[in-house]
Design a protein around this motif. Structure first.
Motif, PDB file in Angstrom:
ATOM      1  N   ASP A 205       0.855  -1.192   0.000  1.00 29.37           N
ATOM      2  CA  ASP A 205       0.000   0.000   0.000  1.00 29.37           C
ATOM      3  C   ASP A 205       0.890   1.242   0.000  1.00 29.37           C
ATOM      4  OD1 ASP A 205      -2.066   1.815   0.247  1.00 29.37           O
ATOM      5  OD2 ASP A 205      -2.287   1.513   2.416  1.00 29.37           O
ATOM      6  N   ASN A 206       1.479   1.535  -1.166  1.00 21.50           N
ATOM      7  CA  ASN A 206       2.528   2.554  -1.237  1.00 21.50           C
ATOM      8  C   ASN A 206       2.236   3.699  -2.194  1.00 21.50           C
ATOM      9  OD1 ASN A 206       4.227   1.105   0.578  1.00 21.50           O
ATOM     10  ND2 ASN A 206       4.799  -0.273  -1.102  1.00 21.50           N
ATOM     11  N   ASN A 207       1.056   3.717  -2.813  1.00 20.00           N
ATOM     12  CA  ASN A 207       0.773   4.758  -3.796  1.00 20.00           C
ATOM     13  C   ASN A 207       0.784   6.160  -3.191  1.00 20.00           C
ATOM     14  OD1 ASN A 207       0.603   3.053  -5.979  1.00 20.00           O
ATOM     15  ND2 ASN A 207      -1.604   2.745  -5.797  1.00 20.00           N
ATOM     16  N   ALA A 208       0.265   6.315  -1.968  1.00 22.61           N
ATOM     17  CA  ALA A 208       0.228   7.642  -1.344  1.00 22.61           C
ATOM     18  C   ALA A 208       1.642   8.167  -1.124  1.00 22.61           C
ATOM     19  CB  ALA A 208      -0.531   7.576  -0.021  1.00 22.61           C
ATOM     20  N   ILE A 209       2.562   7.277  -0.736  1.00 23.61           N
ATOM     21  CA  ILE A 209       3.951   7.691  -0.520  1.00 23.61           C
ATOM     22  C   ILE A 209       4.596   8.096  -1.837  1.00 23.61           C
ATOM     23  CG2 ILE A 209       6.225   6.920   0.268  1.00 23.61           C
ATOM     24  CD1 ILE A 209       4.796   5.051   2.221  1.00 23.61           C
ATOM     25  N   LYS A 210       4.374   7.312  -2.874  1.00 26.45           N
ATOM     26  CA  LYS A 210       4.957   7.619  -4.182  1.00 26.45           C
ATOM     27  C   LYS A 210       4.430   8.953  -4.720  1.00 26.45           C
ATOM     28  CE  LYS A 210       5.451   2.714  -5.410  1.00 26.45           C
ATOM     29  NZ  LYS A 210       4.978   1.635  -6.322  1.00 26.45           N
ATOM     30  N   GLN A 211       3.116   9.180  -4.601  1.00 21.51           N
ATOM     31  CA  GLN A 211       2.526  10.423  -5.090  1.00 21.51           C
ATOM     32  C   GLN A 211       3.048  11.637  -4.306  1.00 21.51           C
ATOM     33  OE1 GLN A 211       0.607  10.887  -7.839  1.00 21.51           O
ATOM     34  NE2 GLN A 211       1.062   8.715  -8.218  1.00 21.51           N
ATOM     35  N   ALA A 212       3.244  11.453  -2.997  1.00 19.92           N
ATOM     36  CA  ALA A 212       3.760  12.553  -2.176  1.00 19.92           C
ATOM     37  C   ALA A 212       5.189  12.906  -2.560  1.00 19.92           C
ATOM     38  CB  ALA A 212       3.682  12.182  -0.704  1.00 19.92           C
ATOM     39  N   ILE A 213       6.008  11.909  -2.879  1.00 17.76           N
ATOM     40  CA  ILE A 213       7.379  12.175  -3.326  1.00 17.76           C
ATOM     41  C   ILE A 213       7.360  12.975  -4.617  1.00 17.76           C
ATOM     42  CG2 ILE A 213       9.503  11.111  -4.178  1.00 17.76           C
ATOM     43  CD1 ILE A 213       8.958   8.777  -2.279  1.00 17.76           C
ATOM     44  N   LEU A 214       6.482  12.584  -5.547  1.00 20.14           N
ATOM     45  CA  LEU A 214       6.391  13.297  -6.821  1.00 20.14           C
ATOM     46  C   LEU A 214       5.898  14.727  -6.634  1.00 20.14           C
ATOM     47  CD1 LEU A 214       4.859  10.482  -9.060  1.00 20.14           C
ATOM     48  CD2 LEU A 214       7.225  11.299  -9.062  1.00 20.14           C
ATOM     49  N   LYS A 215       4.987  14.924  -5.694  1.00 17.87           N
ATOM     50  CA  LYS A 215       4.368  16.244  -5.507  1.00 17.87           C
ATOM     51  C   LYS A 215       5.206  17.167  -4.629  1.00 17.87           C
ATOM     52  CE  LYS A 215      -0.026  18.411  -4.210  1.00 17.87           C
ATOM     53  NZ  LYS A 215      -1.426  18.171  -3.778  1.00 17.87           N
ATOM     54  N   TYR A 216       5.772  16.604  -3.516  1.00 17.95           N
ATOM     55  CA  TYR A 216       6.427  17.451  -2.531  1.00 17.95           C
ATOM     56  C   TYR A 216       7.937  17.272  -2.454  1.00 17.95           C
ATOM     57  CZ  TYR A 216       1.612  17.806  -0.825  1.00 17.95           C
ATOM     58  OH  TYR A 216       0.262  18.010  -0.727  1.00 17.95           O
ATOM     59  N   GLY A 217       8.461  16.142  -2.934  1.00 20.80           N
ATOM     60  CA  GLY A 217       9.892  15.863  -2.777  1.00 20.80           C
ATOM     61  C   GLY A 217      10.120  14.878  -1.641  1.00 20.80           C
ATOM     62  N   ALA A 218      11.315  14.915  -1.044  1.00 23.30           N
ATOM     63  CA  ALA A 218      11.701  13.955  -0.015  1.00 23.30           C
ATOM     64  C   ALA A 218      10.743  13.984   1.171  1.00 23.30           C
ATOM     65  CB  ALA A 218      13.119  14.248   0.458  1.00 23.30           C
ATOM     66  N   LEU A 219      10.520  12.809   1.783  1.00 19.54           N
ATOM     67  CA  LEU A 219       9.613  12.656   2.915  1.00 19.54           C
ATOM     68  C   LEU A 219      10.403  12.241   4.143  1.00 19.54           C
ATOM     69  CD1 LEU A 219       6.856  10.500   1.152  1.00 19.54           C
ATOM     70  CD2 LEU A 219       7.002  13.005   1.233  1.00 19.54           C
ATOM     71  N   GLY A 220      10.080  12.839   5.294  1.00 18.55           N
ATOM     72  CA  GLY A 220      10.666  12.391   6.546  1.00 18.55           C
ATOM     73  C   GLY A 220       9.993  11.112   7.010  1.00 18.55           C
ATOM     74  N   CYS A 221      10.773  10.207   7.608  1.00 20.16           N
ATOM     75  CA  CYS A 221      10.211   8.925   8.022  1.00 20.16           C
ATOM     76  C   CYS A 221      10.957   8.397   9.244  1.00 20.16           C
ATOM     77  CB  CYS A 221      10.310   7.918   6.884  1.00 20.16           C
ATOM     78  SG  CYS A 221       9.663   6.281   7.316  1.00 20.16           S
ATOM     79  N   SER A 222      10.221   7.846  10.186  1.00 21.46           N
ATOM     80  CA  SER A 222      10.823   7.195  11.351  1.00 21.46           C
ATOM     81  C   SER A 222      10.787   5.686  11.134  1.00 21.46           C
ATOM     82  CB  SER A 222      10.069   7.577  12.626  1.00 21.46           C
ATOM     83  OG  SER A 222       8.670   7.462  12.450  1.00 21.46           O
ATOM     84  N   ILE A 223      11.913   5.008  11.472  1.00 23.30           N
ATOM     85  CA  ILE A 223      12.025   3.570  11.245  1.00 23.30           C
ATOM     86  C   ILE A 223      12.752   2.930  12.421  1.00 23.30           C
ATOM     87  CG2 ILE A 223      12.099   3.823   8.731  1.00 23.30           C
ATOM     88  CD1 ILE A 223      15.126   3.314   8.911  1.00 23.30           C
ATOM     89  N   MET A 224      12.869   1.596  12.380  1.00 24.43           N
ATOM     90  CA  MET A 224      13.609   0.834  13.378  1.00 24.43           C
ATOM     91  C   MET A 224      14.863   0.256  12.732  1.00 24.43           C
ATOM     92  SD  MET A 224      13.800  -0.320  16.480  1.00 24.43           S
ATOM     93  CE  MET A 224      14.679  -1.599  17.380  1.00 24.43           C
ATOM     94  N   VAL A 225      16.018   0.517  13.335  1.00 20.80           N
ATOM     95  CA  VAL A 225      17.260  -0.128  12.905  1.00 20.80           C
ATOM     96  C   VAL A 225      17.920  -0.755  14.123  1.00 20.80           C
ATOM     97  CG1 VAL A 225      17.628   1.429  10.964  1.00 20.80           C
ATOM     98  CG2 VAL A 225      18.604   1.989  13.187  1.00 20.80           C
ATOM     99  N   ASP A 226      18.736  -1.787  13.882  1.00 22.78           N
ATOM    100  CA  ASP A 226      19.506  -2.379  14.968  1.00 22.78           C
ATOM    101  C   ASP A 226      20.950  -2.547  14.509  1.00 22.78           C
ATOM    102  OD1 ASP A 226      19.749  -4.927  13.585  1.00 22.78           O
ATOM    103  OD2 ASP A 226      17.658  -5.268  14.150  1.00 22.78           O
TER     104      ASP A 226
END
Length: 326
Positions: free
Chosen positions: A17-38
């Motif tokens: 379910d990634n269309n909203a993210i892809k469209q936002a990148i095209l419209k606004y540019g880079a997106l901030g995101c919080s993730i988990m790394v170890d």
């Protein structure tokens, strides 16, 4: 161009379910995101499973639907990945990494809303505001006095002849309907009241006033904002121990002075443009009449006379027409 709003993307329902993210990148540019790394992922592309906890921030800059699942240290269920920009020096490919679509920490719906990953973007707008008044230098880092009905305010001393055209604040829960009532006072007198509803999915929103308010240098302008919702709303604050603030007694919640913190509530203004009419009344005297962009006569302020960048005189404007001896 200036940041006018911070938009929160809706949570993904599943890994594809990634269309909203892809469209936002095209419209606004880079997106901030919080993730988990170890630690086991340092130097590798990112993929974690069975967790929605977060501990790191990155920027999503693109995507590749065909990026192989076998490029990850642990193999996800399918192909596809977001391209992210990280901040770990020379690790990765010039700080660029891939994070699998199937990573469960990246903006997926969670049973617990604690430490749930979110994706957001800054929306730029050519709003042409000359100035903004605020006490929270670094922005909001906490929400206080949570309830379904709350009022907070900031009081500012105006620096020039200006027009208050908008206010801005952070929204505690941008996914629910939040009603607002904004009141602008000048020197203790109510000048305008505006009611509305914040747009959903906006962490921060700039609201333009339907009836802008004229102010002059030395005036005290107060923005008082009341929030109401069927869900919990909160007051956005900036705490002195965690972020830079301008210490003041003019920041209040429910009319109580904030101690050790300030509320995040801004005013946006435009400096009033002036025009000057000059007529001579003698060999060494001129009469000057100054008006603003709406052709209203200005009868306060100062006129500075200069010649070859040298100040010759400073004259106080005290009436509709000012006489100057040359």
């Amino acid at each position: 161009m200036k940041v006018s709003n911070i938009y929160k993307l809706p949570q993904r329902m599943n890994a594809t379910d990634n269309n909203a993210i892809k469209q936002a990148i095209l419209k606004y540019g880079a997106l901030g995101c919080s993730i988990m790394v170890d630690d086991s992922q340092l130097g590798h592309n990112f993929y974690v499973n069975n967790t929605t906890n977060i501990n790191h921030l990155v920027m999503i800059v693109g995507w590749d639907d065909n990026y192989s699942r076998y490029n990850f240290k642990n193999t996800p269920a399918g192909d596809g990945a977001f391209i992210i920009k990280n901040s770990w020096g020379d690790k990765g490919d010039n700080e660029f990494y891939y994070i699998s679509y199937y990573d469960t920490s990246i903006n997926c719906k969670s049973i617990s809303q604690i430490n749930t990953s979110e994706i957001w973007t800054f929306i730029l707008d050519n709003n042409n505001f000359d100035k903004q008044y605020f006490y929270d230098i670094s922005g909001c880092n906490f929400y206080s006095f949570n309830s379904k009905n709350i009022t907070y305010s900031n009081e500012y001393e105006i620096q020039q002849n200006e027009q208050i055209q908008a206010f801005g604040t952070y929204i505690y829960n941008p996914t629910v309907k939040t009603n607002y009532t904004a009141q602008i006072y000048v020197n203790g007198k109510l000048k305008t009241t505006q009611k509305g509803v914040f747009s959903k999915n906006y962490y921060y929103q700039t609201i333009k006033l339907a009836n802008p308010v004229d102010v002059k240098a030395g005036d005290v302008a107060t923005i008082r904002l009341t929030l109401k919702s069927n869900e919990i709303v909160g007051v956005p604050v900036s705490i002195a121990n965690n972020q830079h603030i301008i210490s003041t007694n003019n920041s209040k919640i429910e009319d109580e002075i904030c101690e050790g913190y300030v509320v995040s509530l801004k005013l946006y203004t435009n400096t009033k443009k002036t025009d000057m009419q000059v007529k001579t009344t003698g060999d060494h005297e001129v009469t000057i009449k100054i008006t603003d962009k709406d052709f209203k006569t200005l009868n306060n302020g100062k006129i500075t006379l200069k010649y070859n960048n040298k100040t010759l005189d400073v004259v106080d404007v005290k009436s509709d027409e000012t006489k100057i001896n040359l």
